[in-house]
Enzyme design. Structure first.
Site, PDB file in Angstrom:
ATOM      1  N   ARG A 186      -2.420  -8.198  -1.496  1.00  0.00           N
ATOM      2  CA  ARG A 186      -3.672  -8.945  -1.643  1.00  0.00           C
ATOM      3  C   ARG A 186      -4.348  -8.694  -2.990  1.00  0.00           C
ATOM      4  NH1 ARG A 186      -7.491  -7.456   3.219  1.00  0.00           N
ATOM      5  NH2 ARG A 186      -6.961  -5.486   2.235  1.00  0.00           N
ATOM      6  N   GLY A 221       0.857  -1.197   0.000  1.00  0.00           N
ATOM      7  CA  GLY A 221       0.000   0.000   0.000  1.00  0.00           C
ATOM      8  C   GLY A 221       0.886   1.239   0.000  1.00  0.00           C
ATOM      9  N   ARG A 222       0.296   2.349   0.467  1.00  0.00           N
ATOM     10  CA  ARG A 222       1.045   3.617   0.444  1.00  0.00           C
ATOM     11  C   ARG A 222       2.395   3.510   1.146  1.00  0.00           C
ATOM     12  NH1 ARG A 222      -4.303   6.247   1.019  1.00  0.00           N
ATOM     13  NH2 ARG A 222      -4.350   5.013   2.911  1.00  0.00           N
ATOM     14  N   ILE A 223       2.403   2.971   2.371  1.00  0.00           N
ATOM     15  CA  ILE A 223       3.654   2.965   3.152  1.00  0.00           C
ATOM     16  C   ILE A 223       4.611   1.905   2.606  1.00  0.00           C
ATOM     17  CG2 ILE A 223       4.661   2.725   5.460  1.00  0.00           C
ATOM     18  CD1 ILE A 223       1.946   3.702   6.601  1.00  0.00           C
ATOM     19  N   GLU A 257       1.274  -3.644  23.251  1.00  0.00           N
ATOM     20  CA  GLU A 257       1.950  -2.403  23.669  1.00  0.00           C
ATOM     21  C   GLU A 257       1.297  -1.831  24.924  1.00  0.00           C
ATOM     22  OE1 GLU A 257       2.045   0.199  20.278  1.00  0.00           O
ATOM     23  OE2 GLU A 257       2.946  -1.334  19.030  1.00  0.00           O
ATOM     24  N   THR A 302       6.851  -2.070  11.042  1.00  0.00           N
ATOM     25  CA  THR A 302       6.355  -0.744  11.448  1.00  0.00           C
ATOM     26  C   THR A 302       4.833  -0.704  11.329  1.00  0.00           C
ATOM     27  OG1 THR A 302       6.695   0.022   9.165  1.00  0.00           O
ATOM     28  CG2 THR A 302       8.421   0.569  10.768  1.00  0.00           C
ATOM     29  N   ARG A 330       1.737  -3.288  12.681  1.00  0.00           N
ATOM     30  CA  ARG A 330       1.134  -3.558  13.990  1.00  0.00           C
ATOM     31  C   ARG A 330       1.766  -4.827  14.518  1.00  0.00           C
ATOM     32  NH1 ARG A 330      -0.172   0.884  14.024  1.00  0.00           N
ATOM     33  NH2 ARG A 330      -2.218   1.837  14.272  1.00  0.00           N
ATOM     34  N   HIS A 340       6.983   2.491  19.159  1.00  0.00           N
ATOM     35  CA  HIS A 340       5.912   2.915  18.249  1.00  0.00           C
ATOM     36  C   HIS A 340       6.063   4.398  17.871  1.00  0.00           C
ATOM     37  CE1 HIS A 340       1.499   1.954  16.974  1.00  0.00           C
ATOM     38  NE2 HIS A 340       2.007   2.899  16.196  1.00  0.00           N
ATOM     39  N   ILE A 341       7.176   4.696  17.182  1.00  0.00           N
ATOM     40  CA  ILE A 341       7.433   6.089  16.800  1.00  0.00           C
ATOM     41  C   ILE A 341       7.390   6.296  15.280  1.00  0.00           C
ATOM     42  CG2 ILE A 341       8.759   6.706  18.872  1.00  0.00           C
ATOM     43  CD1 ILE A 341      11.337   6.341  17.120  1.00  0.00           C
ATOM     44  N   GLY A 342       6.729   5.382  14.564  1.00  0.00           N
ATOM     45  CA  GLY A 342       6.694   5.467  13.100  1.00  0.00           C
ATOM     46  C   GLY A 342       6.301   6.840  12.575  1.00  0.00           C
TER      47      GLY A 342
HETATM   48  C1  8YV Z   1       0.075   6.553  15.149  1.00  0.00           C
HETATM   49  C2  8YV Z   1       0.207   4.501  13.634  1.00  0.00           C
HETATM   50  O1  8YV Z   1       0.961   7.405  15.767  1.00  0.00           O
HETATM   51  O2  8YV Z   1      -1.175   5.745  12.203  1.00  0.00           O
HETATM   52  C3  8YV Z   1      -0.915   4.666  12.682  1.00  0.00           C
HETATM   53  O3  8YV Z   1      -1.563   3.654  12.371  1.00  0.00           O
HETATM   54  O4  8YV Z   1       0.631   3.446  13.891  1.00  0.00           O
HETATM   55  C4  8YV Z   1       0.889   5.644  14.263  1.00  0.00           C
HETATM   56  O5  8YV Z   1       1.525   6.362  13.278  1.00  0.00           O
HETATM   57  C5  8YV Z   1      -0.706   5.814  16.166  1.00  0.00           C
HETATM   58  O6  8YV Z   1      -1.712   5.111  15.542  1.00  0.00           O
HETATM   59  C6  8YV Z   1      -1.260   6.765  17.203  1.00  0.00           C
HETATM   60  O7  8YV Z   1      -2.629   6.686  17.374  1.00  0.00           O
END
Ligand code: 8YV
Length: 319
Positions: free
Chosen positions: A179, A156-158, A267, A236, A238, A285-287
């Site tokens: 998919r 997807g995008r990321i 988490e 990055t 879930r 979780h700093i993506g």
């Molecule tokens: C968010 C993330 O910071 O956007 C998402 O799905 O995983 C993170 O970038 C997180 O969801 C905060 O709610």
């Protein structure tokens, strides 16, 4: 009449100012996580709730007696914290924040690819402990990326932004599984017909599939076992998309070379065994954690709320 909004977490100042301009807003300046009871209370007190990944919106929270909120504007593109079927059944609108965090998250995926293949966490930790005894030609050798294969699971995008960086910036060959058919892209990439061939062929696997019920444990023990012993796994997306105990076991036994993980199944709990495994980079979780991106995410959540309460089409509606 001005709508009332509860915001469950402290947000960047510019976002809070915009929410204050548009709504009667209850902020959370202490940034204390909401308990399920407080979350259910928020849905009773407010017309809308701006929530985040650690607000677990269960059928019970949605079904709480006297619920008033008609919209949940999730701060994040992932909405696995919300029971979407229950939201739909309850007639509660859910929005998310796609697009605005693509670059920040892809940047972090690359950072984790580099950190794990170049052993940055373990070598920095050694230096901080005062154990560096000087340069040695054969110490702390990692793995180069040029000409190696990056396997993207979820294009997807990321996934695409990560692949583009790795291909055009680092000379990696890209293979992927998605998919549904995707592409063409502005960089070379070869599709594979399942996750297994990607896992088996790649030198680095990067995960970009959504969390939630449908993908829980998708990266199974068998798929981890299909990886090369020299390969690295980066996540990055879930934490729960991986069979986490199986990953920990594979890393502890040295069955794969390393991992870079920004997300975990439960988490903020991190499996204790991971802390002792060298060659693993662990981030909290700093993506999307840049000021620019977190501000853009908050603004998009605000856009959704403003659109909803002024009867306009929602920019990014999920349910
Ligand atoms: C968010 C993330 O910071 O956007 C998402 O799905 O995983 C993170 O970038 C997180 O969801 C905060 O709610």
């Amino acid at each position: 009449m001005t709508a009332t909004i509860v915001v469950t977490r402290k947000l960047p100042d510019a976002v809070e100012a915009r929410l204050r301009e548009n709504f009667s807003v209850m902020l959370n300046p202490e940034d204390a996580p909401f308990t399920p009871a407080r979350l259910a209370g928020a849905l009773r007190e407010a017309d809308g709730v701006l929530c985040a990944v650690n607000d677990i919106v269960t059928p019970e929270v949605l079904g709480a007696e006297g619920r008033r909120a008609a919209i949940l504007a999730n701060f994040g593109v992932g909405v696995n914290n919300i029971d979407l079927a229950a939201a739909k059944a309850a007639g509660v609108i859910v929005t998310n924040t796609p697009g605005v965090l693509t670059d920040a998250t892809a940047d972090l995926a690359l950072a984790l690819i580099l950190a794990s293949t170049r052993r940055m966490s373990e070598t920095e930790a050694l230096l901080r402990r005062g154990e560096w005894d000087g340069f040695r030609p054969t110490a702390w050798l990692g793995t180069g990326l040029q000409g190696k294969t990056l396997g993207i699971v979820g294009m997807g995008r990321i996934g695409q932004a990560t692949a583009r960086r790795a291909c055009l910036g680092f000379g990696m060959k890209v293979i992927y599984f998605n998919r549904s058919p995707v592409g063409p892209f502005d960089f070379p990439a070869e599709a594979r017909d399942g996750i297994e061939p990607v896992m088996a062929e790649a030198d680095v696997v990067s995960l970009h599939i959504p969390g939630g019920v449908e993908n829980r444990g998708r990266i199974s023990a068998a798929l981890i076992a299909a990886m090369k012993p020299t390969a690295y796994l980066v996540n990055t997306a879930r934490g729960d998309v991986i069979d986490e105990p199986a990953l920990v076991a594979a890393l502890a036994a040295g069955r794969i070379a390393g991992a870079g993980l920004d997300v975990f199944a439960e988490e903020p709990k991190v499996p204790p065994a991971l802390l002792d495994i060298p060659g693993v980079t662990l981030l909290p979780h700093i993506g999307s954690a840049t000021l620019e991106t977190r501000t853009a995410m908050g603004m998009l959540a605000a856009d959704n709320l403003i659109a909803h309460f002024s009867g306009q089409p929602l920019p990014s509606r999920v349910v």
